[in-house]
Design a protein around this motif. Structure first.
Motif, PDB file in Angstrom:
ATOM      1  N   CYS A 152       0.830  -1.205   0.000  1.00 23.27           N
ATOM      2  CA  CYS A 152       0.000   0.000   0.000  1.00 23.27           C
ATOM      3  C   CYS A 152       0.864   1.256   0.000  1.00 23.27           C
ATOM      4  N   HIS A 153       1.928   1.266   0.802  1.00 23.64           N
ATOM      5  CA  HIS A 153       2.821   2.426   0.834  1.00 23.64           C
ATOM      6  C   HIS A 153       3.507   2.621  -0.512  1.00 23.64           C
ATOM      7  N   ALA A 154       3.876   1.502  -1.167  1.00 26.59           N
ATOM      8  CA  ALA A 154       4.516   1.602  -2.485  1.00 26.59           C
ATOM      9  C   ALA A 154       3.560   2.197  -3.513  1.00 26.59           C
ATOM     10  N   LEU A 155       2.296   1.829  -3.458  1.00 23.38           N
ATOM     11  CA  LEU A 155       1.316   2.391  -4.394  1.00 23.38           C
ATOM     12  C   LEU A 155       1.129   3.886  -4.161  1.00 23.38           C
ATOM     13  N   ALA A 177       5.599  13.913   6.073  1.00 26.14           N
ATOM     14  CA  ALA A 177       6.872  13.553   5.433  1.00 26.14           C
ATOM     15  C   ALA A 177       7.223  12.077   5.608  1.00 26.14           C
ATOM     16  N   VAL A 178       6.446  11.331   6.401  1.00 27.60           N
ATOM     17  CA  VAL A 178       6.818   9.967   6.764  1.00 27.60           C
ATOM     18  C   VAL A 178       6.132   8.945   5.859  1.00 27.60           C
ATOM     19  N   ALA A 179       6.936   8.034   5.321  1.00 30.80           N
ATOM     20  CA  ALA A 179       6.394   6.928   4.530  1.00 30.80           C
ATOM     21  C   ALA A 179       6.169   5.712   5.419  1.00 30.80           C
ATOM     22  N   GLN A 180       7.180   5.338   6.205  1.00 30.72           N
ATOM     23  CA  GLN A 180       7.071   4.187   7.097  1.00 30.72           C
ATOM     24  C   GLN A 180       7.812   4.478   8.393  1.00 30.72           C
ATOM     25  N   ALA A 181       7.356   3.820   9.464  1.00 36.36           N
ATOM     26  CA  ALA A 181       7.995   4.015  10.765  1.00 36.36           C
ATOM     27  C   ALA A 181       7.845   2.769  11.607  1.00 36.36           C
ATOM     28  N   LYS A 226       9.112  10.038   2.848  1.00 34.66           N
ATOM     29  CA  LYS A 226       8.546   9.989   1.509  1.00 34.66           C
ATOM     30  C   LYS A 226       9.504  10.632   0.511  1.00 34.66           C
ATOM     31  N   ALA A 227       9.524  10.088  -0.684  1.00 32.86           N
ATOM     32  CA  ALA A 227      10.376  10.659  -1.731  1.00 32.86           C
ATOM     33  C   ALA A 227       9.917  12.080  -2.035  1.00 32.86           C
ATOM     34  N   GLU A 259      15.130   2.870   3.877  1.00 29.47           N
ATOM     35  CA  GLU A 259      13.978   1.965   3.888  1.00 29.47           C
ATOM     36  C   GLU A 259      14.085   1.066   5.105  1.00 29.47           C
ATOM     37  N   LEU A 260      12.934   0.537   5.523  1.00 32.07           N
ATOM     38  CA  LEU A 260      12.913  -0.368   6.662  1.00 32.07           C
ATOM     39  C   LEU A 260      13.115  -1.803   6.176  1.00 32.07           C
ATOM     40  N   PRO A 261      13.792  -2.638   6.962  1.00 31.51           N
ATOM     41  CA  PRO A 261      13.970  -4.042   6.563  1.00 31.51           C
ATOM     42  C   PRO A 261      12.639  -4.787   6.644  1.00 31.51           C
ATOM     43  N   LEU A 262      12.303  -5.494   5.572  1.00 32.12           N
ATOM     44  CA  LEU A 262      11.025  -6.188   5.486  1.00 32.12           C
ATOM     45  C   LEU A 262      11.239  -7.667   5.221  1.00 32.12           C
ATOM     46  N   SER A 263      10.333  -8.484   5.755  1.00 29.90           N
ATOM     47  CA  SER A 263      10.305  -9.894   5.384  1.00 29.90           C
ATOM     48  C   SER A 263       9.659 -10.016   4.013  1.00 29.90           C
ATOM     49  N   ALA A 264       9.699 -11.217   3.442  1.00 27.69           N
ATOM     50  CA  ALA A 264       9.088 -11.422   2.127  1.00 27.69           C
ATOM     51  C   ALA A 264       7.590 -11.163   2.159  1.00 27.69           C
ATOM     52  N   ALA A 265       6.975 -11.295   3.329  1.00 26.45           N
ATOM     53  CA  ALA A 265       5.538 -11.064   3.448  1.00 26.45           C
ATOM     54  C   ALA A 265       5.189  -9.614   3.727  1.00 26.45           C
ATOM     55  N   GLY A 266       6.206  -8.739   3.802  1.00 22.95           N
ATOM     56  CA  GLY A 266       5.933  -7.325   4.008  1.00 22.95           C
ATOM     57  C   GLY A 266       5.919  -6.898   5.463  1.00 22.95           C
ATOM     58  N   LYS A 267       6.319  -7.781   6.380  1.00 21.06           N
ATOM     59  CA  LYS A 267       6.377  -7.417   7.789  1.00 21.06           C
ATOM     60  C   LYS A 267       7.734  -6.780   8.105  1.00 21.06           C
TER      61      LYS A 267
END
Length: 567
Positions: free
Chosen positions: A311-314, A484-488, A509-510, A546-554
């Motif tokens: 969702c954040h990528a979209l 200004a925040v994309a993920q936290a 955010k870019a 970017e934040l480290p993510l698992s393959a499932a997006g966690k």
């Protein structure tokens, strides 16, 4: 306690005594010529999907795979993952989904733990598998699937020599189709490894009765339907008159984009949800947000499903607000809670959609709660929905015994027919998580008077600062509300005087108008401080790309804790 419920739907379902084999048989009968899977130029109708799976099942029998044995799927997303998945189940064997990107040592550990006797793999990941199989005590054969549009062949890879027999998928499919092996509800369908974000992965025993009930729970919720069985035992869905809204998935009438990793519980179980509802699934491999939205527009996709990371990528796609995404009626987020700020932004770019959050975990097959798909039942801010059919949720004190009053924070316990049989080979861990039919999830949350569940984090993520409990979830939501925040993500760092202090890792955010990293960090700490009690304040902000993510997006909090301890 619950007085809120989707209009027209029963509170309990009549679950048939069948398996997903009967479910695919039902969809192949109801929608024989409708595309079930689209992968680049390749396409399989529902009838063709069932036929190919039955042929794979017979091919596995001819190779000596017996009912009850385990077969691993070491595959990227492609049309052949789904064919192999149903083929293994139709042969009466258990599916072992494994992450195709993990190194040989980790892969070998999972193959050994599950006792897999055969492995399906793909040219792009075959070489690590070959190394993992050296000296394997159990694996007897490898089945190589062809490259596809979603999973192309490697640019620089040649043939791989396996230390066991290689039988390509084409040879399995050349077998004559035979009826699926009949299995009981207590037979193992999946040996699904937990995500490993907090420790060593363990294989969860998902029984056939867990699988079929959870698929029907989710499919009926999303399509406003109930299960039906014909005289041949084929399972289908039947819409409930008057229960449907424009957001519910119409049976046999629309498409979706399959982007979640199929080796993960959400992606793997969702395959059968798509089958149950007659959805055409367009299989995506490597994710490209702009191309994803192009596909949504071109096909008039009804439902967009994925993790908060998707969702954040979209939301970050340039010009996304100028696109016409009015075809989308449902945005369904899972794998991790989605923030209220992100939900509000999604509602802007998908103007006719309802944003539905959901909650589940591998130990519960997949789904536990989902937001109703009815605009007249807006979910409370931050909620992950209501408990599914025949599912109970209880909030208990951290002692694991004492039930708490509505809106009190505690640990989430769940009971229902989708709760699995525990961890393979780990009776002591099973006893610690499963008790009296209930599953101790390890998640912290609240339940209000109407039954809405809200999560605040993992029990082990809770911080104790100067004797006060500090929950990361609310702090993360506040940070995500900043423009200004994309993920936290917030984790604790041990402190000699205070116990633990909250440290926030933030990706911006870019193009967001911000000062330098130090100035941005100070600004965000002040932003949070103005909205929380003094003991809840974030004590440090680390700006990352970017934040480290698992393959499932966690978000991988174990990695963030390591960084916090060393920063």
């Amino acid at each position: 306690m619950t007085t809120t419920w989707p209009r027209g739907l029963p509170r309990t379902l009549d679950y048939p005594d069948g398996t997903v084999a009967d479910l695919l048989a039902g969809s192949a009968h109801a929608y024989p010529d409708r595309p079930a899977l689209v992968d680049g130029e390749a396409c399989l109708t529902f009838a063709e999907l069932r036929d190919r799976a039955l042929r794979v099942a017979q091919g596995l029998r001819e190779q000596g795979v017996a009912p009850g044995e385990a077969v691993a799927l070491h595959l990227p997303n492609s049309i052949w993952f789904t064919v192999a998945y149903y083929g293994v189940l139709f042969a009466g064997a258990a599916v072992v989904p494994v992450n195709p990107s993990q190194p040989p040592i980790a892969l070998r550990r999972q193959l050994d733990d599950s006792g897999a006797v055969a492995v399906f793999t793909h040219p792009s990941v075959a070489a690590p598998l070959a190394r993992a199989l050296e000296g394997s005590p159990a694996v007897r054969s490898v089945h190589l699937v062809p490259a596809t549009g979603a999973a192309p062949a490697p640019d620089d890879g040649g043939p791989v020599a396996f230390p066991v027999a290689e039988v390509p998928l084409d040879r399995l499919i050349a077998s004559d189709a035979a009826p699926a092996t009949e299995v009981g509800g207590d037979a193992i369908a999946h040996l699904a490894f937990t995500g490993g974000t907090t420790g060593v992965p363990k294989a969860v025993m998902v029984l056939h009765r867990n699988l079929i009930t959870n698929v029907l729970q989710v499919a009926c919720w999303r399509s406003a339907a109930v299960p039906a069985v014909d005289e041949q035992g084929r399972i289908t869905l039947r819409e409930v008159p008057g229960a449907r809204t424009e957001h519910h998935i119409p049976l046999g009438g629309t498409a979706t984009v399959s982007i979640a990793p199929l080796f993960h519980g959400m992606g793997m179980v969702s395959q059968s949800v798509f089958v149950a509802t007659g959805l055409t699934a367009v299989v995506f491999g490597r994710f490209d947000a702009a191309r994803y939205l192009d596909t949504v527009e071109r096909l008039g996709v009804h439902a967009v499903t994925g993790s908060p990371a998707l969702c954040h990528a979209l939301l970050a796609v340039p010009g996304v607000r100028e696109r016409d995404l009015s075809c989308v009626r449902l945005v369904s987020s899972g794998a991790a809670p989605i923030s209220p700020a992100a939900s509000a932004e999604l509602a802007e770019i998908f103007p006719r959609a309802i944003v539905s959050d959901g909650y589940g975990l591998t130990e519960a097959t997949m789904g536990v709660s989902i937001s109703p798909l009815d605009d007249r039942m807006p979910r409370p801010e931050g909620s992950t929905g209501l408990a599914l059919f025949d599912t109970e949720i209880e909030i208990r004190d951290l002692d694991g015994v004492t039930p708490l009053a509505p809106r009190e924070r505690g640990e989430v316990w769940v009971r229902g027919p989708q709760i699995t049989a525990g961890y393979l080979g780990h009776p002591e861990l099973t006893a610690g998580q499963y008790a009296g039919g209930w599953l101790r999830t390890g998640d912290l949350g609240t339940l209000d008077e109407q039954g809405w569940l809200s999560l605040v984090g993992r029990a082990k993520d809770m911080l104790i600062y100067k004797g006060y409990n500090v929950y990361p979830g609310p702090l993360e939501n506040i940070l995500r509300e900043h423009p200004a925040v994309a993920q936290a993500s917030v984790v604790g760092r041990p402190h000699p005087r205070h116990g633990e202090i909250p440290i926030a890792f933030v990706a911006l955010k870019a193009g967001a108008p911000t000062p330098d990293a130090a100035g941005a960090a100070e600004d965000l700490m002040a932003y949070v401080a103005a909205r929380v009690a003094p003991y809840q304040r974030v004590r440090e902000v680390v700006i990352v790309d970017e934040l480290p993510l698992s393959a499932a997006g966690k978000i991988l909090k174990t990695e963030l804790r390591r960084l916090a301890a060393g920063s």
